[in-house]
Design an enzyme around this catalytic site. Structure first.
Site, PDB file in Angstrom:
ATOM      1  N   GLN A 245     -81.291  72.365   4.391  1.00 28.03           N
ATOM      2  CA  GLN A 245     -82.297  71.702   5.236  1.00 28.03           C
ATOM      3  C   GLN A 245     -81.694  71.309   6.584  1.00 28.03           C
ATOM      4  O   GLN A 245     -80.495  71.033   6.674  1.00 28.03           O
ATOM      5  CB  GLN A 245     -82.818  70.445   4.528  1.00 28.03           C
ATOM      6  CG  GLN A 245     -83.397  70.709   3.157  1.00 28.03           C
ATOM      7  CD  GLN A 245     -84.854  71.152   3.194  1.00 28.03           C
ATOM      8  OE1 GLN A 245     -85.470  71.212   4.257  1.00 28.03           O
ATOM      9  NE2 GLN A 245     -85.391  71.477   2.031  1.00 28.03           N
ATOM     10  N   TYR A 271     -87.138  77.875  -6.226  1.00 24.91           N
ATOM     11  CA  TYR A 271     -86.700  78.038  -4.831  1.00 24.91           C
ATOM     12  C   TYR A 271     -85.667  76.937  -4.558  1.00 24.91           C
ATOM     13  O   TYR A 271     -85.837  76.096  -3.690  1.00 24.91           O
ATOM     14  CB  TYR A 271     -87.882  77.945  -3.859  1.00 24.91           C
ATOM     15  CG  TYR A 271     -89.046  78.855  -4.210  1.00 24.91           C
ATOM     16  CD1 TYR A 271     -89.062  80.174  -3.769  1.00 24.91           C
ATOM     17  CD2 TYR A 271     -90.114  78.404  -4.990  1.00 24.91           C
ATOM     18  CE1 TYR A 271     -90.114  81.016  -4.094  1.00 24.91           C
ATOM     19  CE2 TYR A 271     -91.165  79.239  -5.312  1.00 24.91           C
ATOM     20  CZ  TYR A 271     -91.169  80.534  -4.867  1.00 24.91           C
ATOM     21  OH  TYR A 271     -92.216  81.355  -5.187  1.00 24.91           O
ATOM     22  N   CYS A 367     -92.934  73.224   3.503  1.00 19.81           N
ATOM     23  CA  CYS A 367     -92.721  73.127   4.956  1.00 19.81           C
ATOM     24  C   CYS A 367     -93.868  73.791   5.709  1.00 19.81           C
ATOM     25  O   CYS A 367     -93.764  73.999   6.913  1.00 19.81           O
ATOM     26  CB  CYS A 367     -91.368  73.728   5.344  1.00 19.81           C
ATOM     27  SG  CYS A 367     -91.162  75.409   4.769  1.00 19.81           S
TER      28      CYS A 367
HETATM   29  C1  LIG Z   1     -87.358  75.823   1.736  1.00 20.38           C
HETATM   30  S1  LIG Z   1     -85.915  76.457   0.982  1.00 20.38           S
HETATM   31  C2  LIG Z   1     -85.630  75.206  -0.232  1.00 20.38           C
HETATM   32  C3  LIG Z   1     -84.265  75.201  -0.853  1.00 20.38           C
HETATM   33  C4  LIG Z   1     -83.877  73.921  -1.588  1.00 20.38           C
HETATM   34  N1  LIG Z   1     -84.919  73.454  -2.468  1.00 20.38           N
HETATM   35  C5  LIG Z   1     -83.497  72.830  -0.592  1.00 20.38           C
HETATM   36  O1  LIG Z   1     -84.301  71.926  -0.367  1.00 20.38           O
HETATM   37  O2  LIG Z   1     -82.400  72.913  -0.030  1.00 20.38           O
HETATM   38  C6  LIG Z   1     -86.531  77.831   0.119  1.00 20.38           C
HETATM   39  C7  LIG Z   1     -85.494  78.598  -0.684  1.00 20.38           C
HETATM   40  O3  LIG Z   1     -86.181  79.645  -1.371  1.00 20.38           O
HETATM   41  C8  LIG Z   1     -85.384  80.816  -1.352  1.00 20.38           C
HETATM   42  N2  LIG Z   1     -86.355  81.928  -1.540  1.00 20.38           N
HETATM   43  C9  LIG Z   1     -87.180  82.480  -0.628  1.00 20.38           C
HETATM   44  N3  LIG Z   1     -88.014  83.367  -1.233  1.00 20.38           N
HETATM   45  C10 LIG Z   1     -87.689  83.359  -2.546  1.00 20.38           C
HETATM   46  C11 LIG Z   1     -88.193  84.025  -3.679  1.00 20.38           C
HETATM   47  N4  LIG Z   1     -89.202  84.893  -3.588  1.00 20.38           N
HETATM   48  N5  LIG Z   1     -87.645  83.780  -4.879  1.00 20.38           N
HETATM   49  C12 LIG Z   1     -86.609  82.908  -4.987  1.00 20.38           C
HETATM   50  N6  LIG Z   1     -86.098  82.225  -3.945  1.00 20.38           N
HETATM   51  C13 LIG Z   1     -86.628  82.442  -2.744  1.00 20.38           C
HETATM   52  C14 LIG Z   1     -84.636  80.768  -0.048  1.00 20.38           C
HETATM   53  O4  LIG Z   1     -83.437  81.516  -0.147  1.00 20.38           O
HETATM   54  C15 LIG Z   1     -84.388  79.261   0.099  1.00 20.38           C
HETATM   55  O5  LIG Z   1     -83.148  78.904  -0.463  1.00 20.38           O
END
Ligand SMILES: C[S@@+](CC[C@H](N)C(=O)[O-])C[C@H]1O[C@@H](n2cnc3c(N)ncnc32)[C@H](O)[C@@H]1O
Length: 417
Positions: A245, A271, A367
């Site tokens: 973040q 995620y 977000c």
């Molecule tokens: C908004 S970030 C949130 C990460 C964590 N929850 C944090 O707050 O630090 C979204 C995360 O989803 C992962 N991501 C994106 N698309 C995805 C998918 N289809 N399946 C699994 N992970 C995914 C990205 O790599 C990223 O780490």
């Protein structure tokens, strides 16, 4: 953009001629919509005005018209809104980064709450709570601990994409970058000036932590240094190749709100990145499964759990939708699901699997209010009730906002499975 009172270019209300690209007219901005644009009306048509403030009376030029929606930019502020302020950044309006610098900070917060309210009502078809609390950012400026800089070796430019284009705006000072990130931009620009940046690198990703700033791709040995941050008593390691973040000052309250009083037997963290929510979940639930698509981030999440001596959580590296479609039936009873997808929102299979798993409680950290609302509508149709909505201003000077929605099983609902 000038700020003089001029005679009206054309009375938008009297003529019913259709607006075309290039048309100039004077409009009043009614409010700020999802996406951050101002809403105005003219000739029975909707006009979206970029970089506007609610209450502005402005002269605009229509840039494009799509299915009776006109997209316009301000050529002159005729009567400024009381909440309009002078944007301090010289790149404002050209740089694609900030689109809310024209709003006083309180007005930015109010606009974000309205954006969430609008999405809940129109997209999720959920009546929003009377009041949505938004936690302001402790720093309105210099808060970004992560940045992506575009590199044009021919023009010797390093900065951000311009608004709505892939042209690179050369930026020496970025007022939303945190001090260490700004310092790294300055040193990188010094290398560019001396022709010491590799020509074949189109963009650099920088991320700050307690050890300094990591850069991908690296141009110096210290760029590869792993970073870490302590949030809510947990240490998280990460580097420039994975998501972390950007506004670290708000992470403790964000994690607190994401989890609230959740505790029990089994939880899912979808995620999950480097495990921002996985570690605190592992302290409250007997069993936690985290799913993350990025291999580097999931490896950090495993290490972060190991360093914290938390052995009751496992991390799966996979696309969430696919993984749940294949494994949901084998998971057993799940009490709590936390999901924190990227801007595109949750995959359809993810939402459908949550509905099938039917955890008592879902916490959705988002977000993007529009994709959040799209997914909330499916969860509502699937038998969930929105219990609370809170916002966090993770991205001051932009229209972006972080929202946390808690949902409970709605025992009175006739839901579609
Ligand atoms: C908004 S970030 C949130 C990460 C964590 N929850 C944090 O707050 O630090 C979204 C995360 O989803 C992962 N991501 C994106 N698309 C995805 C998918 N289809 N399946 C699994 N992970 C995914 C990205 O790599 C990223 O780490």
């Amino acid at each position: 953009m000038k700020r003089r009172r001029q005679p009206p270019r054309r009375d938008a209300r009297e003529s019913d001629a259709r607006l075309g690209a290039g048309a100039e007219l004077d409009v009043t901005v009614e409010r700020i919509l999802p996406g951050g644009v101002g809403l105005a009306h003219a000739h029975g048509q909707t006009v979206f005005v970029s970089l506007a403030a609610p209450g502005d009376f402005v002269r605009v030029r229509v840039e494009t018209v799509r299915s009776r929606l006109a997209f316009a930019s301000i050529t002159e502020v005729l009567t400024p809104s009381p909440v309009r302020v002078a944007p301090p950044c010289p790149h404002f309006g050209r740089c694609g980064g900030c689109d809310f610098q024209q709003l006083a900070y309180e007005a930015q917060l109010a606009a974000k709450v309205e954006i969430i309210r609008d999405c809940l009502r129109r997209v999720a078809r959920v009546e929003p709570p009377d009041e949505i609390h938004i936690t302001p950012s402790p720093n309105e400026w210099h808060y970004r601990s992560r940045a992506r800089w575009q590199h044009d070796p021919l023009r010797k430019h390093l900065g951000y994409f311009e608004r709505g284009s892939h042209r690179i705006r050369d930026v020496a000072e970025c007022p939303v970058a945190s001090p260490p990130v700004q310092e790294r931009l300055t040193t990188l620009r010094a290398l560019l000036a001396e022709d010491r940046l590799p020509d074949d690198v189109p963009e650099f990703e920088a991320i700050a932590g307690d050890e300094g700033v990591a850069l991908a791709p690296a141009v110096a040995p210290e760029d590869e240094r792993e970073q870490s941050r302590v949030i809510g008593g947990e240490r998280y390691r990460f580097d420039a190749g994975c998501f972390f973040q950007i506004n670290h000052a708000l992470l403790e309250p964000l994690v607190r709100e994401g989890l609230r009083d959740a505790a029990g037997d089994a939880a899912l963290d979808l995620y999950s990145g480097v495990g921002l929510f996985t570690l605190p979940l592992a302290r409250r639930f007997s069993r936690v499964v985290a799913v993350e698509g990025n291999a580097a981030a999931s490896e950090y999440a495993r290490r972060n759990l190991e360093d914290a001596a938390l052995t009751n959580a496992r991390v799966e590296t996979s696309a969430v939708g696919n993984w749940l479609a294949r494994n949901a039936d084998a998971l057993g009873h799940i009490d709590f699901v936390l999901l924190d997808p990227p801007r595109a929102g949750a995959e359809h299979e993810c939402v459908q699997s949550i509905i099938r798993l039917r955890p008592r409680h879902v916490s959705y950290v988002s977000c993007d209010p529009a994709t959040l609302a799209r997914d909330l509508r499916l969860l509502t149709e699937g038998g969930y009730r929105t219990a609370s909505v809170r916002a966090f201003d993770m991205f001051p000077q932009t229209h972006h906002v972080e929202t946390v929605v808690h949902l409970d099983v709605n025992n009175n609902a006739k839901y579609k499975s």
